[in-house]
Design an enzyme around this catalytic site. Structure first.
Site, mmCIF file in Angstrom:
data_model
loop_
_atom_site.group_PDB
_atom_site.id
_atom_site.type_symbol
_atom_site.label_atom_id
_atom_site.label_comp_id
_atom_site.label_asym_id
_atom_site.label_seq_id
_atom_site.Cartn_x
_atom_site.Cartn_y
_atom_site.Cartn_z
ATOM 1 N N HIS A 23 -4.293 9.122 5.773
ATOM 2 C CA HIS A 23 -5.229 8.008 5.580
ATOM 3 C C HIS A 23 -4.826 6.788 6.403
ATOM 4 C CE1 HIS A 23 -2.327 6.298 2.667
ATOM 5 N NE2 HIS A 23 -3.006 5.181 2.781
ATOM 6 N N ASN A 62 0.847 -1.181 0.000
ATOM 7 C CA ASN A 62 0.000 0.000 0.000
ATOM 8 C C ASN A 62 0.889 1.239 0.000
ATOM 9 O OD1 ASN A 62 -2.728 -1.199 0.315
ATOM 10 N ND2 ASN A 62 -1.847 -1.987 2.212
ATOM 11 N N SER A 63 0.305 2.398 -0.280
ATOM 12 C CA SER A 63 1.126 3.604 -0.239
ATOM 13 C C SER A 63 1.728 3.794 1.145
ATOM 14 C CB SER A 63 0.316 4.825 -0.661
ATOM 15 O OG SER A 63 -0.808 4.999 0.169
ATOM 16 N N GLU A 64 0.984 3.463 2.207
ATOM 17 C CA GLU A 64 1.522 3.443 3.566
ATOM 18 C C GLU A 64 0.924 2.295 4.361
ATOM 19 O OE1 GLU A 64 2.474 7.631 2.419
ATOM 20 O OE2 GLU A 64 0.608 6.483 2.349
ATOM 21 N N THR A 65 1.707 1.787 5.301
ATOM 22 C CA THR A 65 1.244 0.842 6.306
ATOM 23 C C THR A 65 1.540 1.431 7.673
ATOM 24 O OG1 THR A 65 1.529 -1.109 4.902
ATOM 25 C CG2 THR A 65 1.567 -1.473 7.281
#
Length: 303
Positions: free
Chosen positions: A77, A45-48
């Protein structure tokens, strides 16, 4: 120790496979930096977000954020996603939660919303860098694939931050926004010159019946994110920027608007932004967003 509890949450939406997906590891204590990075790369994902116990009395929980390639100080997010998971696992908290991140301490509030939860983030006080020169603004426009005449003359290009800032770029027409095909290599090369790794492009061009003041797209290829679907750390600063440049009116010291974002792959979502205004200047920003669970799994702690 117990297996890792891993979630994928779609933030800033109530519809699965829309909004912005984030990984969340609910019990990340004991993981090394290397292991967090490997998990973030695997989830892709773009961030975790990695939820950790508090380290001092001035906060209630620590959260770290990793893209597939690097750690970042904070992520809107993924914060929504992390606190949505905390609400699912622990129930609705009785008071705001103080979250420690690489950007400092933020206050997060979990609100009951029908049969689900809505997450509100009190972002850091906005800060503003000098506006870009016309020549440098034209270079940014070219890297995005448009001419300088596509830029909204009301909106100087400017880096604004409420924790993890972005370069804000206004376009005259929404159709130009939707048609963007940026040159990632040129954006990466321009990053040091403009002082930004994230480029948030927005338009104030609205259609009849539109419930949103702004529509945007966010590109951050320098940190491994070709395009981020819905970005809290862009739309929050955008609210402060709009107030500062006279494009969003405050009433009784508060300005509010809805921000929508839609990526080129079709993923879309929205958030509600509140800007506190003192003496005509933005002094604080709060964003609110929904979330939905996409899936939950367990992973062994062994690598």
């Amino acid at each position: 120790m117990t297996d890792l509890r891993v979630y994928q949450i779609d933030a800033f939406t109530r519809q699965r496979y829309q909004g912005n997906p984030a990984g969340v590891v609910a019990n990340a204590e004991g993981l090394s930096d290397e292991h967090m990075q490997l998990i973030a790369r695997e989830l892709n994902n773009s961030e975790t977000a990695f939820i950790l116990p508090a380290e001092a009395a001035d906060h209630d929980v620590r959260v770290r954020f990793f893209t597939p390639t690097t750690e970042v100080p904070v992520c809107g997010h993924a914060t929504v996603s992390a606190h949505f998971v905390l609400a699912l696992e622990r129930g609705l908290p009785g008071q705001p939660c103080r979250q420690l991140t690489g950007a400092g301490i933020q206050v997060i509030e979990t609100l009951r919303s029908g049969d689900s939860f809505r997450i509100a983030i009190e972002q850091n006080r906005p800060s503003f860098e000098p506006e870009l020169s016309p020549a440098l603004a034209a270079e940014v426009a070219a890297a995005l694939g448009v001419g300088a005449d596509a830029l909204d003359p009301r909106c100087p290009l400017q880096f604004v931050s409420t924790g993890h800032g972005k370069l804000l770029i206004g376009l005259r027409e929404r159709r130009q926004l939707q048609a963007l095909v940026p040159d990632a290599a040129r954006l990466i090369a321009l990053g040091p010159e403009v002082g930004a790794k994230g480029f948030f492009v927005f338009s104030l061009d609205r259609e009849d019946g539109d419930d949103a003041l702004t529509h945007g797209r966010m590109f951050a290829p320098a940190i491994g994110i070709a395009e981020d679907p819905v970005t809290g750390n862009a739309n929050g600063p955008l609210g402060a920027y709009l107030v500062k440049h006279g494009l969003l009116e405050a009433r009784d010291g508060v300005a509010r608007f809805r921000a929508r974002q839609r990526a080129g792959n079709g993923r879309a979502g929205h958030m509600d932004v509140t800007v506190r205004v003192e003496g005509g200047e933005p002094s604080g920003v709060r964003i609110e967003g929904d979330a939905v669970t996409c899936f939950q799994a367990t992973l062994p702690r062994t690598f």
